[in-house]
Scaffold this motif. Sequence first.
Motif, PDB file in Angstrom:
ATOM      1  N   ARG A 132      40.164  46.417  46.616  1.00  9.49           N
ATOM      2  CA  ARG A 132      41.098  46.006  45.560  1.00  9.49           C
ATOM      3  C   ARG A 132      40.588  44.732  44.882  1.00  9.49           C
ATOM      4  N   GLN A 133      41.097  44.469  43.690  1.00  7.35           N
ATOM      5  CA  GLN A 133      40.580  43.360  42.893  1.00  7.35           C
ATOM      6  C   GLN A 133      40.739  42.012  43.576  1.00  7.35           C
ATOM      7  N   MET A 134      41.891  41.770  44.182  1.00  6.02           N
ATOM      8  CA  MET A 134      42.094  40.485  44.847  1.00  6.02           C
ATOM      9  C   MET A 134      41.203  40.344  46.079  1.00  6.02           C
ATOM     10  N   VAL A 135      40.902  41.443  46.751  1.00  5.82           N
ATOM     11  CA  VAL A 135      39.994  41.375  47.897  1.00  5.82           C
ATOM     12  C   VAL A 135      38.570  41.139  47.416  1.00  5.82           C
ATOM     13  N   LEU A 136      38.180  41.794  46.337  1.00  4.83           N
ATOM     14  CA  LEU A 136      36.874  41.528  45.735  1.00  4.83           C
ATOM     15  C   LEU A 136      36.724  40.056  45.360  1.00  4.83           C
ATOM     16  N   SER A 137      37.816  39.455  44.944  1.00  2.00           N
ATOM     17  CA  SER A 137      37.774  38.064  44.506  1.00  2.00           C
ATOM     18  C   SER A 137      37.391  37.106  45.621  1.00  2.00           C
ATOM     19  N   ARG A 138      37.500  37.554  46.872  1.00  2.00           N
ATOM     20  CA  ARG A 138      37.067  36.703  47.991  1.00  2.00           C
ATOM     21  C   ARG A 138      35.576  36.382  47.904  1.00  2.00           C
ATOM     22  N   PHE A 139      34.791  37.266  47.308  1.00  2.00           N
ATOM     23  CA  PHE A 139      33.348  37.033  47.205  1.00  2.00           C
ATOM     24  C   PHE A 139      33.016  35.961  46.167  1.00  2.00           C
ATOM     25  N   SER A 262      43.219  41.084  36.721  1.00  2.00           N
ATOM     26  CA  SER A 262      43.365  40.671  38.117  1.00  2.00           C
ATOM     27  C   SER A 262      43.727  41.816  39.048  1.00  2.00           C
ATOM     28  N   TYR A 263      43.922  43.010  38.513  1.00  2.00           N
ATOM     29  CA  TYR A 263      44.064  44.182  39.394  1.00  2.00           C
ATOM     30  C   TYR A 263      43.340  45.397  38.832  1.00  2.00           C
ATOM     31  N   ALA A 264      42.270  45.143  38.090  1.00  2.85           N
ATOM     32  CA  ALA A 264      41.510  46.228  37.468  1.00  2.85           C
ATOM     33  C   ALA A 264      40.964  47.215  38.497  1.00  2.85           C
ATOM     34  N   ALA A 265      40.329  46.714  39.546  1.00  2.00           N
ATOM     35  CA  ALA A 265      39.698  47.589  40.535  1.00  2.00           C
ATOM     36  C   ALA A 265      40.699  48.348  41.391  1.00  2.00           C
ATOM     37  N   ASP A 266      41.966  47.930  41.385  1.00  2.00           N
ATOM     38  CA  ASP A 266      42.977  48.595  42.199  1.00  2.00           C
ATOM     39  C   ASP A 266      43.094  50.078  41.863  1.00  2.00           C
ATOM     40  N   TYR A 267      42.773  50.438  40.627  1.00  2.00           N
ATOM     41  CA  TYR A 267      43.043  51.795  40.148  1.00  2.00           C
ATOM     42  C   TYR A 267      41.789  52.652  40.040  1.00  2.00           C
ATOM     43  N   THR A 268      40.701  52.185  40.669  1.00  2.20           N
ATOM     44  CA  THR A 268      39.483  52.993  40.743  1.00  2.20           C
ATOM     45  C   THR A 268      38.928  53.053  42.163  1.00  2.20           C
ATOM     46  N   VAL A 269      39.654  52.532  43.142  1.00  7.20           N
ATOM     47  CA  VAL A 269      39.122  52.462  44.510  1.00  7.20           C
ATOM     48  C   VAL A 269      38.995  53.834  45.165  1.00  7.20           C
ATOM     49  N   TYR A 270      39.697  54.832  44.652  1.00  9.68           N
ATOM     50  CA  TYR A 270      39.577  56.174  45.214  1.00  9.68           C
ATOM     51  C   TYR A 270      38.588  57.032  44.418  1.00  9.68           C
ATOM     52  N   GLN A 271      37.892  56.415  43.456  1.00  8.31           N
ATOM     53  CA  GLN A 271      36.796  57.094  42.775  1.00  8.31           C
ATOM     54  C   GLN A 271      35.578  57.088  43.706  1.00  8.31           C
ATOM     55  N   ASP A 434      24.088  44.963  44.507  1.00 13.30           N
ATOM     56  CA  ASP A 434      23.412  44.971  45.806  1.00 13.30           C
ATOM     57  C   ASP A 434      23.521  43.625  46.526  1.00 13.30           C
ATOM     58  N   ALA A 435      23.884  42.583  45.801  1.00 14.55           N
ATOM     59  CA  ALA A 435      23.970  41.256  46.406  1.00 14.55           C
ATOM     60  C   ALA A 435      25.250  41.067  47.225  1.00 14.55           C
ATOM     61  N   TYR A 436      26.181  42.003  47.110  1.00 18.14           N
ATOM     62  CA  TYR A 436      27.444  41.888  47.840  1.00 18.14           C
ATOM     63  C   TYR A 436      27.309  42.538  49.212  1.00 18.14           C
ATOM     64  N   ASN A 437      27.536  41.775  50.248  1.00 17.82           N
ATOM     65  CA  ASN A 437      27.577  42.322  51.604  1.00 17.82           C
ATOM     66  C   ASN A 437      29.030  42.683  51.896  1.00 17.82           C
ATOM     67  N   ILE A 438      29.396  43.901  51.558  1.00 19.31           N
ATOM     68  CA  ILE A 438      30.793  44.296  51.574  1.00 19.31           C
ATOM     69  C   ILE A 438      31.408  44.260  52.965  1.00 19.31           C
ATOM     70  N   ALA A 439      30.587  44.398  53.992  1.00 16.44           N
ATOM     71  CA  ALA A 439      31.118  44.325  55.359  1.00 16.44           C
ATOM     72  C   ALA A 439      31.759  42.968  55.649  1.00 16.44           C
ATOM     73  N   ASP A 440      31.472  41.958  54.833  1.00 18.49           N
ATOM     74  CA  ASP A 440      32.011  40.608  55.046  1.00 18.49           C
ATOM     75  C   ASP A 440      33.362  40.388  54.372  1.00 18.49           C
ATOM     76  N   TYR A 441      33.925  41.405  53.755  1.00 18.31           N
ATOM     77  CA  TYR A 441      35.114  41.178  52.916  1.00 18.31           C
ATOM     78  C   TYR A 441      36.311  40.599  53.677  1.00 18.31           C
ATOM     79  N   ASP A 442      36.373  40.848  55.002  1.00 14.47           N
ATOM     80  CA  ASP A 442      37.484  40.310  55.785  1.00 14.47           C
ATOM     81  C   ASP A 442      37.009  39.342  56.859  1.00 14.47           C
ATOM     82  N   GLN A 443      35.817  38.733  56.627  1.00 16.58           N
ATOM     83  CA  GLN A 443      35.243  37.775  57.570  1.00 16.58           C
ATOM     84  C   GLN A 443      35.201  36.381  56.928  1.00 16.58           C
ATOM     85  N   PRO A 444      36.192  35.532  57.167  1.00 14.46           N
ATOM     86  CA  PRO A 444      36.255  34.218  56.508  1.00 14.46           C
ATOM     87  C   PRO A 444      34.987  33.381  56.681  1.00 14.46           C
TER      88      PRO A 444
END
Length: 516
Positions: A132-139, A262-271, A434-444
């Motif tokens: 989701r967009q707010m989770v992406l914003s953590r990066f 601020s919620y753009a990606a929310d509606y494409t996450v199941y693509q 490719d620069a995003y290590n998505i596995a880190d999205y919930d690792q502060p």
Amino acid sequence: MSQEKIVQEYDIEKDALRPTSSTAEGAVPGDSFEYGNGLYAKLQRLAGKLNVEQRGIERVPEDERDDDSLLNVGTMWLSANMVISSFAIGVLAQSLFFLGFVDAILTCIFFNLIGVISVCYFSTFGPRFGLRQMVLSRFWFGWYGVKIIAVFNVLACIGWSSVNSIVGAQLIHAVNSDVPGFAGILIIAICTFLITVFGYKIVHAYEFYSWIPTFIVFLIILGTFAHSGAFVNIPMGAGVSELGSVLSFGSVVYGFATGWTSYAADYTVYQPRSQSRWKVFCAVWVGLMIPLLFTEFLGIAIMTATTINDGKNPYMEGYEAAGSGGLLAAVLLGPLGGFGKFCLVILALSIIANNCPNIYSVALTVQVFGKWTQRVPRFIWTALGTAVYIGIAIPGYTHFEAVLENFMNFIGYWLAIYEGIAFSDHLIYKRSMDAYNIADYDQPSKLPPSFAAVFAFCCGIVGMVTGMSQTWFVGPIALTAGEAPFGGDVGFELGFAFAFASYAAARYWELKFFGR
């Protein structure tokens, strides 16, 4: 490509999911939401039985991304913007900023083109990452800095819903003056809740079709108004006064267009991950630009009729009585009678399509605040968000025009700062997906420490304040962009520039000292 399923350890007492191992996909099994005997698990089991979406801000695994329709992507925004709220933005060109017809049209085109770019671009992140967009914003903002952004986003979602509900209630009141404003607000809010509570798929299914009746009604309005001969080609202004009006109206237009960022990606996450980013970008662009320009142009054109001074003016009377709803009632009720009332009811209900993204996303945003908010199922936050915006919209009903202008500017200001930081990080430091290590999205501990983002956000606020032009405050730079005492609003432009530049500098040192 086969993937190892993530192993989950469930804390029954707290009903909290703790990943003990991870994969590149970072998947969470769909039935894991129902493990345990606590309240969270019981609520999720109930949700499962009712086909309510159980997933909140957890990453959507690739094997669940079964929405490959670009029509779903485009119609999501087509329906959300083919509404009376967009029409009301066009009305403000003459009612608040005293612009002519041509200059208002040109302002709409230019600032909409700028405003939709970020919505289109960030929508392409959803298929790639499933976040989701707010989770992406953590990066970009870090684990702690994003909580500040989440506060603003909650305010935006609730504010949008309140403003939209007021517009719809005005229309219902214009059809039947015996229906009070609060009743119209309740009707719209309850209908919106019944759709959003079920989640992503039902929201998309509703938005896929809901634009059709609304578009037909707007075409009827266009034809009826054109036949009336009430259009007035108000001449374009000139000088610093015109400059200030264009910039200030442009700020409102920009705020409305960019408000979905601020919620753009929310509606494409199941693509699916394989979906073309370029196609997603174009689908969102078409879905935004067509309804925004069409409805705002129509609002600009019809509002010109209020300037006719030849005796009794039903357009001005309608507008003074019930705002944008009263203006449309003046167009439809006289020539079309009962059918005109039916058309107004359709437009009032179109607000549901506009509110669905706000109320669906506000629940996801609240879950970003901490683990405790994530333990509350999404649909509970949806219900609470609905209750809050009802409580705001009802007392705000009688002050709609001032509420709309001030709220649109607030949206444009903070989102410009958000976009400045996000684009600065992505374009200068990450440069590619490719620069995003998505596995880190919930690792502060693996996300940015937030110092650069918070510093840049504060700098963006400084730029915003110096460039803003409101009835309660005019910044020193705004005064040079228009005629005193109100100047011209350049708050979002300066907010973006200050945030972009300051983040670019601060992030260099943050990476140097913290390495993340």
